[in-house]
Design a protein around this motif. Sequence first.
Motif, mmCIF file in Angstrom:
data_model
loop_
_atom_site.group_PDB
_atom_site.id
_atom_site.type_symbol
_atom_site.label_atom_id
_atom_site.label_comp_id
_atom_site.label_asym_id
_atom_site.label_seq_id
_atom_site.Cartn_x
_atom_site.Cartn_y
_atom_site.Cartn_z
ATOM 1 N N SER A 176 -16.665 -91.450 -22.033
ATOM 2 C CA SER A 176 -15.225 -91.627 -22.105
ATOM 3 C C SER A 176 -14.768 -91.541 -23.556
ATOM 4 O O SER A 176 -15.585 -91.504 -24.477
ATOM 5 C CB SER A 176 -14.815 -92.973 -21.493
ATOM 6 N N GLY A 177 -13.491 -91.502 -23.777
ATOM 7 C CA GLY A 177 -12.941 -91.441 -25.124
ATOM 8 C C GLY A 177 -13.203 -90.100 -25.778
ATOM 9 O O GLY A 177 -13.584 -89.125 -25.134
ATOM 10 N N GLN A 178 -13.011 -90.041 -27.083
ATOM 11 C CA GLN A 178 -13.163 -88.794 -27.824
ATOM 12 C C GLN A 178 -14.576 -88.237 -27.763
ATOM 13 O O GLN A 178 -14.761 -87.022 -27.705
ATOM 14 C CB GLN A 178 -12.768 -88.995 -29.287
ATOM 15 N N LEU A 179 -15.584 -89.108 -27.767
ATOM 16 C CA LEU A 179 -16.962 -88.604 -27.706
ATOM 17 C C LEU A 179 -17.220 -87.854 -26.403
ATOM 18 O O LEU A 179 -18.061 -86.964 -26.349
ATOM 19 C CB LEU A 179 -17.967 -89.742 -27.880
ATOM 20 N N GLY A 180 -16.499 -88.183 -25.350
ATOM 21 C CA GLY A 180 -16.648 -87.515 -24.071
ATOM 22 C C GLY A 180 -16.177 -86.070 -24.074
ATOM 23 O O GLY A 180 -16.456 -85.326 -23.140
ATOM 24 N N GLN A 181 -15.498 -85.658 -25.125
ATOM 25 C CA GLN A 181 -15.087 -84.259 -25.228
ATOM 26 C C GLN A 181 -16.281 -83.362 -25.521
ATOM 27 O O GLN A 181 -16.246 -82.169 -25.228
ATOM 28 C CB GLN A 181 -14.032 -84.099 -26.320
ATOM 29 N N ASP A 182 -17.341 -83.919 -26.107
ATOM 30 C CA ASP A 182 -18.521 -83.136 -26.464
ATOM 31 C C ASP A 182 -19.838 -83.718 -25.967
ATOM 32 O O ASP A 182 -20.849 -83.029 -25.986
ATOM 33 C CB ASP A 182 -18.643 -83.009 -27.992
ATOM 34 N N TYR A 183 -19.842 -84.972 -25.547
ATOM 35 C CA TYR A 183 -21.094 -85.641 -25.208
ATOM 36 C C TYR A 183 -21.044 -86.289 -23.830
ATOM 37 O O TYR A 183 -19.996 -86.739 -23.365
ATOM 38 C CB TYR A 183 -21.429 -86.716 -26.250
ATOM 39 N N GLY A 184 -22.210 -86.348 -23.206
ATOM 40 C CA GLY A 184 -22.352 -87.005 -21.920
ATOM 41 C C GLY A 184 -23.775 -87.506 -21.753
ATOM 42 O O GLY A 184 -24.645 -87.220 -22.569
ATOM 43 N N ALA A 185 -23.989 -88.239 -20.681
ATOM 44 C CA ALA A 185 -25.320 -88.762 -20.386
ATOM 45 C C ALA A 185 -25.986 -87.883 -19.334
ATOM 46 O O ALA A 185 -25.345 -87.440 -18.386
ATOM 47 C CB ALA A 185 -25.224 -90.192 -19.865
ATOM 48 N N ALA B 244 -22.003 -76.629 -8.238
ATOM 49 C CA ALA B 244 -21.626 -75.704 -7.156
ATOM 50 C C ALA B 244 -20.284 -75.031 -7.433
ATOM 51 O O ALA B 244 -20.099 -73.867 -7.091
ATOM 52 C CB ALA B 244 -21.576 -76.451 -5.819
ATOM 53 N N ASP B 245 -19.362 -75.737 -8.103
ATOM 54 C CA ASP B 245 -18.044 -75.161 -8.370
ATOM 55 C C ASP B 245 -17.987 -74.398 -9.690
ATOM 56 O O ASP B 245 -16.953 -73.849 -10.068
ATOM 57 C CB ASP B 245 -16.965 -76.238 -8.342
ATOM 58 N N GLY B 246 -19.099 -74.378 -10.444
ATOM 59 C CA GLY B 246 -19.148 -73.642 -11.696
ATOM 60 C C GLY B 246 -18.387 -74.269 -12.844
ATOM 61 O O GLY B 246 -18.229 -73.657 -13.895
ATOM 62 N N SER B 247 -17.936 -75.515 -12.688
ATOM 63 C CA SER B 247 -17.156 -76.166 -13.748
ATOM 64 C C SER B 247 -18.046 -76.544 -14.931
ATOM 65 O O SER B 247 -19.267 -76.529 -14.849
ATOM 66 C CB SER B 247 -16.449 -77.411 -13.200
ATOM 67 N N PHE B 248 -17.387 -76.894 -16.030
ATOM 68 C CA PHE B 248 -18.081 -77.254 -17.260
ATOM 69 C C PHE B 248 -17.389 -78.447 -17.882
ATOM 70 O O PHE B 248 -16.179 -78.491 -17.976
ATOM 71 C CB PHE B 248 -18.094 -76.086 -18.239
ATOM 72 N N GLY B 249 -18.207 -79.393 -18.352
ATOM 73 C CA GLY B 249 -17.658 -80.529 -19.101
ATOM 74 C C GLY B 249 -17.326 -81.725 -18.281
ATOM 75 O O GLY B 249 -17.494 -81.861 -17.148
#
Length: 94
Positions: free
Chosen positions: A54-63, A89-94
């Motif tokens: 969540s937050g700004q770090l979630g724009q580039d990072y995840g677990a 399956a839906d081809g989404s990103f991020g």
Amino acid sequence: MAEDEPWTGDDHDHNDRCHVRWQVSLNRSTAQSCYRDEWYEAQCGGCRFWIALSGQLGQDYGACSNPGSSFDGRVRFEHDGCESFVGRADGSFG
């Protein structure tokens, strides 16, 4: 931000320092001469097991939550990747 306030994850200086520290743990960097073209389509941000922070770090990072990955339970850069990638399956990103 005052120390007695709840952490929101939206401190630009802190997030920039995290980004610099966390970049050293990349498994695959697009800047590497050995980066393979097929890896471009298999980046963490497109994996069904990648959960954005969540937050700004979630724009580039995840677990990573892939039990078959050596990165399970670790924070990963969305453009990194591993051998256990499973596309959404839906081809989404991020």
